[in-house]
Design a protein around this motif. Sequence first.
Motif, PDB file in Angstrom:
ATOM      1  N   TRP A  24       9.789  11.863   3.512  1.00  0.00           N
ATOM      2  CA  TRP A  24       9.835  13.106   4.284  1.00  0.00           C
ATOM      3  C   TRP A  24      10.959  14.005   3.784  1.00  0.00           C
ATOM      4  N   SER A  25      12.115  13.437   3.474  1.00  0.00           N
ATOM      5  CA  SER A  25      13.218  14.272   3.000  1.00  0.00           C
ATOM      6  C   SER A  25      12.883  14.891   1.644  1.00  0.00           C
ATOM      7  N   GLN A  26      12.170  14.144   0.796  1.00  0.00           N
ATOM      8  CA  GLN A  26      11.750  14.703  -0.492  1.00  0.00           C
ATOM      9  C   GLN A  26      10.759  15.841  -0.272  1.00  0.00           C
ATOM     10  N   TYR A  52       0.802  -1.224   0.000  1.00  0.00           N
ATOM     11  CA  TYR A  52       0.000   0.000   0.000  1.00  0.00           C
ATOM     12  C   TYR A  52       0.832   1.270   0.000  1.00  0.00           C
ATOM     13  N   ARG A  53       1.998   1.255   0.600  1.00  0.00           N
ATOM     14  CA  ARG A  53       2.773   2.486   0.719  1.00  0.00           C
ATOM     15  C   ARG A  53       3.996   2.482  -0.198  1.00  0.00           C
ATOM     16  N   LEU A  54       4.884   1.522   0.009  1.00  0.00           N
ATOM     17  CA  LEU A  54       6.143   1.548  -0.719  1.00  0.00           C
ATOM     18  C   LEU A  54       5.935   1.328  -2.215  1.00  0.00           C
ATOM     19  N   GLU A  55       5.228   0.290  -2.595  1.00  0.00           N
ATOM     20  CA  GLU A  55       4.989   0.040  -4.025  1.00  0.00           C
ATOM     21  C   GLU A  55       4.215   1.184  -4.669  1.00  0.00           C
ATOM     22  N   ASN A  56       3.231   1.698  -3.940  1.00  0.00           N
ATOM     23  CA  ASN A  56       2.409   2.791  -4.457  1.00  0.00           C
ATOM     24  C   ASN A  56       3.255   4.036  -4.702  1.00  0.00           C
ATOM     25  N   GLN A  57       4.091   4.404  -3.737  1.00  0.00           N
ATOM     26  CA  GLN A  57       4.944   5.586  -3.892  1.00  0.00           C
ATOM     27  C   GLN A  57       5.986   5.384  -4.984  1.00  0.00           C
ATOM     28  N   LEU A  58       6.533   4.187  -5.064  1.00  0.00           N
ATOM     29  CA  LEU A  58       7.517   3.892  -6.099  1.00  0.00           C
ATOM     30  C   LEU A  58       6.889   4.016  -7.490  1.00  0.00           C
ATOM     31  N   ALA A  59       5.703   3.469  -7.641  1.00  0.00           N
ATOM     32  CA  ALA A  59       5.009   3.558  -8.940  1.00  0.00           C
ATOM     33  C   ALA A  59       4.668   5.007  -9.278  1.00  0.00           C
ATOM     34  N   TRP A  60       4.202   5.780  -8.287  1.00  0.00           N
ATOM     35  CA  TRP A  60       3.844   7.177  -8.525  1.00  0.00           C
ATOM     36  C   TRP A  60       5.060   7.984  -8.965  1.00  0.00           C
ATOM     37  N   HIS A  61       6.186   7.828  -8.257  1.00  0.00           N
ATOM     38  CA  HIS A  61       7.386   8.583  -8.601  1.00  0.00           C
ATOM     39  C   HIS A  61       7.947   8.155  -9.950  1.00  0.00           C
ATOM     40  N   SER A 120      14.038  11.063  -9.308  1.00  0.00           N
ATOM     41  CA  SER A 120      14.888   9.909  -9.588  1.00  0.00           C
ATOM     42  C   SER A 120      15.628   9.454  -8.335  1.00  0.00           C
ATOM     43  N   LYS A 121      16.029  10.413  -7.513  1.00  0.00           N
ATOM     44  CA  LYS A 121      16.683  10.078  -6.245  1.00  0.00           C
ATOM     45  C   LYS A 121      15.718   9.301  -5.353  1.00  0.00           C
ATOM     46  N   VAL A 122      14.476   9.750  -5.275  1.00  0.00           N
ATOM     47  CA  VAL A 122      13.470   9.055  -4.480  1.00  0.00           C
ATOM     48  C   VAL A 122      13.236   7.652  -5.033  1.00  0.00           C
ATOM     49  N   VAL A 123      13.137   7.539  -6.352  1.00  0.00           N
ATOM     50  CA  VAL A 123      12.930   6.228  -6.977  1.00  0.00           C
ATOM     51  C   VAL A 123      14.083   5.290  -6.630  1.00  0.00           C
ATOM     52  N   MET A 124      15.299   5.787  -6.706  1.00  0.00           N
ATOM     53  CA  MET A 124      16.459   4.950  -6.395  1.00  0.00           C
ATOM     54  C   MET A 124      16.412   4.469  -4.944  1.00  0.00           C
ATOM     55  N   GLU A 125      16.139   5.383  -4.018  1.00  0.00           N
ATOM     56  CA  GLU A 125      16.123   5.017  -2.600  1.00  0.00           C
ATOM     57  C   GLU A 125      14.969   4.070  -2.282  1.00  0.00           C
ATOM     58  N   LEU A 126      13.798   4.313  -2.866  1.00  0.00           N
ATOM     59  CA  LEU A 126      12.672   3.413  -2.640  1.00  0.00           C
ATOM     60  C   LEU A 126      12.916   2.051  -3.290  1.00  0.00           C
ATOM     61  N   THR A 127      13.614   2.030  -4.409  1.00  0.00           N
ATOM     62  CA  THR A 127      13.933   0.766  -5.067  1.00  0.00           C
ATOM     63  C   THR A 127      14.860  -0.078  -4.203  1.00  0.00           C
ATOM     64  N   ILE A 128      15.792   0.566  -3.530  1.00  0.00           N
ATOM     65  CA  ILE A 128      16.679  -0.162  -2.614  1.00  0.00           C
ATOM     66  C   ILE A 128      15.850  -0.814  -1.507  1.00  0.00           C
ATOM     67  N   LEU A 129      14.915  -0.053  -0.918  1.00  0.00           N
ATOM     68  CA  LEU A 129      14.041  -0.617   0.120  1.00  0.00           C
ATOM     69  C   LEU A 129      13.151  -1.718  -0.448  1.00  0.00           C
ATOM     70  N   TYR A 130      12.623  -1.485  -1.631  1.00  0.00           N
ATOM     71  CA  TYR A 130      11.773  -2.460  -2.306  1.00  0.00           C
ATOM     72  C   TYR A 130      12.523  -3.773  -2.515  1.00  0.00           C
ATOM     73  N   ASP A 131      13.715  -3.670  -3.078  1.00  0.00           N
ATOM     74  CA  ASP A 131      14.510  -4.866  -3.348  1.00  0.00           C
ATOM     75  C   ASP A 131      14.881  -5.598  -2.071  1.00  0.00           C
ATOM     76  N   HIS A 132      15.233  -4.845  -1.033  1.00  0.00           N
ATOM     77  CA  HIS A 132      15.610  -5.476   0.234  1.00  0.00           C
ATOM     78  C   HIS A 132      14.438  -6.284   0.796  1.00  0.00           C
ATOM     79  N   TRP A 133      13.260  -5.682   0.865  1.00  0.00           N
ATOM     80  CA  TRP A 133      12.098  -6.385   1.421  1.00  0.00           C
ATOM     81  C   TRP A 133      11.685  -7.550   0.516  1.00  0.00           C
ATOM     82  N   HIS A 134      11.713  -7.313  -0.769  1.00  0.00           N
ATOM     83  CA  HIS A 134      11.291  -8.336  -1.737  1.00  0.00           C
ATOM     84  C   HIS A 134      12.217  -9.557  -1.695  1.00  0.00           C
TER      85      HIS A 134
END
Length: 170
Positions: free
Chosen positions: A133-135, A20-29, A95-109
């Motif tokens: 929040w930083s973004q 609901y949060r991480l995938e959604n934000q990653l897709a939006w960005h 792109s910075k947000v996408v990269m950081e969220l992708t790292i979290l995404y990959d780690h959890w996945h």
Amino acid sequence: GDPNSDSGFHDLTGDEYFKYRLENQLAWHNKKVNQHKKERRSMTIFVLAAGGLGAVFAAWGGGLSVWVALTASITAALIGWQELRNVDSTIKGYSKVVMELTILYDHWHNLEAEERTPEEFYKMVRGCEEVLWSQNMEYIKSMQEALKEGDLDQEAGLINRVIKESVESA
């Protein structure tokens, strides 16, 4: 009303937060980065076309040389609009947000089911929320700078007060 969204009435599990949060934000960005890249590409094509047309008019000379000024002004207006839209820095930030969220995404996945402990869940939540929040803070900072540049210190003070009150309430 969306069956694939958070109902808001229960604590989320790690997989639910991930969905609901991480995938959604990653897709939006990702979607926004692609939209801004498309806009930048289109503007670049228009700038090059207007500049090229002006060069062609100048090369032919004669009565067409009057049109050189028009194409030059159109080119300048398009470049100014592109700078005003600040597309490059927006793409960079998203792109910075996408990269950081992708790292979290990959780690959890990549975690096995037994490795998805509450500690990993809280680490994912904290990491995701810190990235978002930083973004958000970068966006607010750029708005504050724009207000200060416009000699609008009163409005900048209002934004600072709203941020301070939101942090205190959080």
